[in-house]
Structure formats: C-alpha cells, structure tokens
Design a protein around this motif. Structure first.
Motif, PDB file in Angstrom:
ATOM      1  N   VAL B  92      12.100   6.619  -5.036  1.00  0.00           N
ATOM      2  CA  VAL B  92      12.758   7.576  -4.142  1.00  0.00           C
ATOM      3  C   VAL B  92      12.039   7.616  -2.799  1.00  0.00           C
ATOM      4  N   PHE B  93      10.705   7.622  -2.868  1.00  0.00           N
ATOM      5  CA  PHE B  93       9.933   7.666  -1.626  1.00  0.00           C
ATOM      6  C   PHE B  93      10.229   6.444  -0.756  1.00  0.00           C
ATOM      7  N   VAL B  97      12.332   8.085   2.040  1.00  0.00           N
ATOM      8  CA  VAL B  97      11.407   8.757   2.941  1.00  0.00           C
ATOM      9  C   VAL B  97      10.628   7.777   3.814  1.00  0.00           C
ATOM     10  N   GLY B 183      23.303  22.321   4.653  1.00  0.00           N
ATOM     11  CA  GLY B 183      22.097  23.124   4.771  1.00  0.00           C
ATOM     12  C   GLY B 183      20.997  22.775   3.803  1.00  0.00           C
ATOM     13  N   ALA B 184      21.183  21.738   2.998  1.00  0.00           N
ATOM     14  CA  ALA B 184      20.104  21.331   2.103  1.00  0.00           C
ATOM     15  C   ALA B 184      19.051  20.586   2.911  1.00  0.00           C
ATOM     16  N   THR B 185      17.788  20.732   2.513  1.00  0.00           N
ATOM     17  CA  THR B 185      16.740  19.967   3.197  1.00  0.00           C
ATOM     18  C   THR B 185      16.802  18.518   2.711  1.00  0.00           C
ATOM     19  N   THR B 187      14.553  16.630   1.251  1.00  0.00           N
ATOM     20  CA  THR B 187      14.022  16.444  -0.104  1.00  0.00           C
ATOM     21  C   THR B 187      15.023  16.904  -1.151  1.00  0.00           C
ATOM     22  N   GLU B 188      15.631  18.072  -0.929  1.00  0.00           N
ATOM     23  CA  GLU B 188      16.646  18.550  -1.886  1.00  0.00           C
ATOM     24  C   GLU B 188      17.789  17.558  -1.994  1.00  0.00           C
ATOM     25  N   TYR B 190      17.713  14.305  -1.513  1.00  0.00           N
ATOM     26  CA  TYR B 190      17.351  13.091  -2.263  1.00  0.00           C
ATOM     27  C   TYR B 190      17.454  13.327  -3.761  1.00  0.00           C
ATOM     28  N   PHE B 191      16.892  14.470  -4.203  1.00  0.00           N
ATOM     29  CA  PHE B 191      16.807  14.656  -5.649  1.00  0.00           C
ATOM     30  C   PHE B 191      18.069  15.258  -6.255  1.00  0.00           C
ATOM     31  N   LYS B 192      18.849  15.998  -5.457  1.00  0.00           N
ATOM     32  CA  LYS B 192      20.013  16.654  -6.062  1.00  0.00           C
ATOM     33  C   LYS B 192      21.317  15.953  -5.729  1.00  0.00           C
TER      34      LYS B 192
END
Lengths: 280, 289
Positions: B92-93, B97, B183-185, B187-188, B190-192
């Motif tokens: 994921v990173f 990212v 409005g999700a960040t 990181t949120e 990526y994972f959700k």
C-alpha cells in the motif's frame, strides 16, 4: 476531525512506514551480511581449483563449470520449446478451449514446487540417463518452460496486427509471416525469458539434488552431461549442511548474490531498452 | 498443393509445441500417482495420513505423516501471519504513498529479495536466526518450527508485495478521487476504498504466498532441524517437502520407505493443486473487475 479518526490515520501511516522500512532493512541486512562474510573467502585458488583430499583445500571450479553447462543446456532446449508454444498460442490457436487448457497447464507448472520436479526428474530423466547434468538440465527445462512461454507471449502481443495483415496481403504464407514479421518482434520477450530462466537455474537446488547429483569432479563440456555434478547452489547446500564448511558456503553465497544483482539489473535494462525502442 | 502441405506440417509442429505444457503436467501427475499409490495401499490410507509416528528405518517401521502435514500447515500459516501484514502494508505504501524514486529503489530491493536463492536464505537462517532463537528464548537448539516460519515469511514477502502492488495500481483513480472529494483523508481512502477494490488481487497474493511457503524445501531443510516430531515452535520438525528430501538420498529403490516418500510427494502435490485452483479463481476474479 474526531480523536478516533486521527488515531486511525496515524496508526495506519505508522504501520505502513514501519513495514516498508522493515522490508528495506531486511534486504540491506541480507546483502551486507552475505557480502561481508563471503567476499573475504573468495580467493583465486578457490575459484580456479577443484577440491583435493591431499591438500585438504576446497575449490569450486567444477561447480562453476557445471552451473555454466547446465544453464547453456537448459536454455538450448527450453528456448525453442517455449517460443514455439507461445507462437502456437498467439498465432495459430483458434480453439478457445484449447488455449485455456494450455494456459492452465502452464500456470500449474509454474506453481509446482521444485522438490516435486526433482522427484519426477529423478524418475523420468535420471532413470533413463543416470544421475547426470543432462537429467538435471531436462528437469530444469520443464520448470522454466512457463517463464519463457509467458515472456514470449507478452512480447508477441505487442506486434501490431497490421504488420501481419500487411504481410499476408503481399501474398506471404503463414510460416513466412511468422519467420519474417512475428519472430523478430518477440526478441525482447525471448531475452527477458532467458534472463529470468538463468536467475531461476542459478538459484535452483531442490530439483537438482536428485537429478544432477552433488559430485565436485572436474568435467569438460563434452563429458559433463553424462556425469553427475553440483551447481553452485547445490554445492552451497552441501558445504553448509553436510560438511560444515561455512567459509566456502558464504563465498558461494556472495557470488550468487552478486549474480542475482546483475541479473535483476540486466532484466530491468532490457525492459527499459525495448520499451524505449517501441515508443520511438 | 505443396505449399499447403508445408504450411500444414508447420502448423502441426507448432501444435505439438503448444501441447508440451499439457504433456508435462500429465507426465508429472501420472508419475506421482503411479509411484505414490503402492505405499499408501500397503500402509493403509488412514494409517498413512493420520498416523502420528514416522519411523521409516525402525525394525518395525511406522509410516504416519500427520506430523509432516501439520508442520507444513502450521509453518505456512505462521509465515502468512507474519509475512502478509508486512507485505500488504509495504505494498500500500509503495503503490499509493511513496514518491516515484523511493518506490523504484524499494521495488528493486524487493526484486532482489525475490531472486536470492533459497539456499542463501537457508545459510543465513542457519548462522543468524538459529543461534539468535537459541539465545533469546534460552532453548537448547534454535533450529525448529519458529526458525522455519521466519525464513518462510521473508521468502514469501516479495511475492506478496509484487502481486498486491499490481492489484492496487489497477484501482481506478476515480474511486479514490470520489472518496477524497467526500472528505476522507488520503490514508482513509487507501485503506477503505483502494484496498477493498483490490481485494481479489490481494487474496491472490496471499494464496501465492501459501503455495510458495508450502513448497519450499531447501531453506526449510537448513533451519528446521529435520526430526519427525509433532509440530511445536521450538522443536525440531519436518515439513512435507523436507520429509521427501531428507530420506530420498539413502532410501533404496523399490523399498517401502522410498515408495512412502513418493506418497508424501503425492500428498504435497494434491495440496499444491488445490492452492493453484484457488489462485486461478482469485486471479480471474480480479481480472474481471
């Protein structure tokens, strides 16, 4: 933003960074450890002699030569087979069912563990030719077939259909089209397949232990294929596990590590070179 | 006429080359079944699969492979438990990212990890891991299931990272943009959003890791100790693969001992075929998406 969300974000970010750092550190450690322990043990004598009971010195020249022989023999057989199979799949096959059966078979082959290849190679090839480099090479041919097929197939797909149609339009037969238009287009796939196969052969041990054996005798290329012989990886195993000669084992490990680095570098350079040429 | 005959011959040759993989799979299957069945018949299927004792060279030999099966299952599960989270988070990173340059460097490192021969892993395991476990946990011998699990976890890491990255890269950018716009960040998102969208590909990565771990022989052979015990973390154990490899050299052809080794290989082969089927299922599903 509420507390819970903030905590979630910080935790996930932290975990990602830690995991990536861990992976990178692991590679650095493995590389550093093996090279530091191995390189001081690499001497000219080690590289250029065979083991001798009289002087009680170990040399890995036979293992180096065996590795070269087995790589050459495997490639010599696997390339025509793999490239031919890939050409059949992309140029000839019209029956979808048959294509999916062949592709499933090839995926199955790439999932079979090397110890099973070793056993079947022992029964089929070593049973017929004796425990020998030839039996080892033939076993490796089956192992590497899916790799060569896949890389060739991928590069064949990039040959534009219009090239083939143009050649057909000029009255060329199918074989002529394949020879003059399709084959030159899959050079990059064949080279990549070669590089990947060499990497796999260098690292292979379980499939060779019972097919090519673990002798350290010095052979010329003409007699080698009928005799047993250890490749570098097999020799590493024998020196480390059976003989407790860790210095020699680390010297071989360092050599294998450097070769792996070179192979990865070559694969990425070839990929970049052909990608550039295709876009130009 | 002559030309057509020639073209047909060429077609025939290519057809044969195309069928070679199918031939190889059949050859392997037939050989394993034919050489694996006799010993199972002689020992009895239930005794073979569920026997808790393996003593192939005793005067009253026993051929129960339950210890090997359980060791392989526990060993693989352990490797997955350690390797998957690390590999998944790294993927994921790298996919979402990391900057381009960082990603290129770490991906090259991961490729190196994938290319290192298994005997090198075994060697480092023997000289670093095994003494380390002995020191840290105060056990008489560090070689055993725990050492094997750690080595396997490292060995499956590159497979998991590479397959997961491919799956994560293929997630349509619109999904992520939509999530960010709501409005999700990052990181949120990526994972959700990204991870659930790539879940078939990530499942395939896990299954591939299972296949790699259960099939690895040499590295495990060098760190697991090789005694046919029931699995326990600090005890010397044998996997299905190492059970075959460790006795093959000195078993005599035609003996019940050697035939039993082929039967073990057959069991391993069945495991692998099931894993392959699962892998295919997940890969197909992730392609359809």
């Amino acid at each position: 933003m509420n507390q819970k969300r903030k905590l979630y974000i910080t935790t996930m970010r932290g975990l990602m960074v830690i995991s990536t750092a861990l992976t990178a550190a692991l590679v650095l450690f493995l590389l550093g450890y093996v090279l530091i322990k191995g390189i001081p043990n690499i001497t000219w004598e080690l590289l250029s002699t065979k083991p001798s009971y009289l002087t009680e010195r170990i040399g890995i020249l036979p293992d180096i030569l065996n590795t070269v022989y087995i790589v050459l023999a495997t490639l010599l057989v696997v390339l025509p087979l793999g490239v031919g199979a890939a050409i059949y799949l992309t140029e000839y096959a019209r029956n979808k069912r048959l294509v999916s059966i062949i592709e499933y078979a090839s995926e199955t082959l790439s999932g079979i563990p090397s110890i099973i290849y070793g056993l079947v190679g022992m029964l089929v090839f070593a049973g017929n030719f004796g425990t020998s480099l030839l039996a080892g090479a033939l076993t490796l041919v089956i192992m590497n077939l899916p790799t060569v097929m896949r890389t060739t197939q991928e590069s064949l797909k990039t040959v534009p259909q219009s090239y083939r149609e143009g050649a057909f339009g000029l009255g060329a037969g199918k074989w002529r089209v394949i020879r003059t238009v399709v084959l030159p287009g899959c050079v990059d796939g064949v080279i990549t397949g070669c590089i990947l196969s060499i990497g796999r052969i260098l690292g292979e041990s379980a499939a060779l232990l019972f097919t090519a054996g673990f002798a350290h005798s010095l052979n010329s290329i003409f007699t080698a294929f009928t005799r047993p012989g250890a490749t570098l990886s097999v020799a590493l195993y024998v020196y480390a596990k059976e003989d407790g000669e860790f210095g020699v084992a680390f010297a071989i490990a360092a050599i294998l590590m450097v070769l792996t680095l070179l192979i990865n570098l070559a694969a990425s350079l070839v990929g970049k070179y052909f990608a550039k040429r295709r876009n130009a | 006429m002559k030309k057509r005959l020639f073209e047909n011959t060429v077609h025939g040759i290519f057809l044969m080359l195309g069928l070679i993989t199918v031939g190889c799979v059949l050859l392997i299957t037939v050989y394993l079944i034919v050489s694996g069945i006799p010993a199972i018949k002689e020992i009895g299927l239930a005794n073979f699969l569920f026997g808790k004792e393996w003593a192939s060279t005793a005067t009253e030999p026993k051929f129960g492979i339950l210890p090997f099966i359980l060791t392989s299952v526990y060993g693989t599960a352990g490797a997955i438990l350690i390797g998957v989270p690390i590999g998944f988070l790294t993927a994921v990173f790298l996919s979402k990212v990391a900057e381009k340059k960082t990603r290129a460097v770490i991906e090259a490192a991961v490729n190196l990890l994938a290319g290192i021969p298994s005997v090198v892993y075994g060697l480092v395991g023997m000289l670093v891991l095994v003494p380390g476990i002995r020191e840290i946990f105060g056990v008489p011998d560090g070689s055993g299931l725990l050492a094997a699990i750690i080595v396997l976890a490292v060995m499956i890491l590159p497979n998991i990272i590479k397959v997961s990255i491919t799956a994560l890269d293929a997630v349509p950018k619109e999904y992520e943009d939509a999530s960010l716009a709501l409005g999700a960040t990052p990181t949120e998102t990526y994972f959700k959003v990204s991870v659930p969208a790539a879940k078939s590909g990530i499942a395939a990565a896990v299954v591939l890791g299972v296949g790699r771990a259960i099939g690895e022989a040499m590295a495990v052979m060098m760190v697991a100790g090789n005694v046919a015990n029931m699995p326990s973390l600090f005890e010397s154990v044998r996997f299905l693969t190492t059970a075959v490899a460790s006795e093959m050299a000195y078993s005599s052809p035609g003996s019940l001992q050697r035939n039993a080794l082929f039967s073990i290989a057959l069991v391993l082969f069945l495991f692998i075929m099931m894993i392959n089927a699962a892998l295919n299922f997940f890969l197909k599903r992730s392609k359809e998406k």
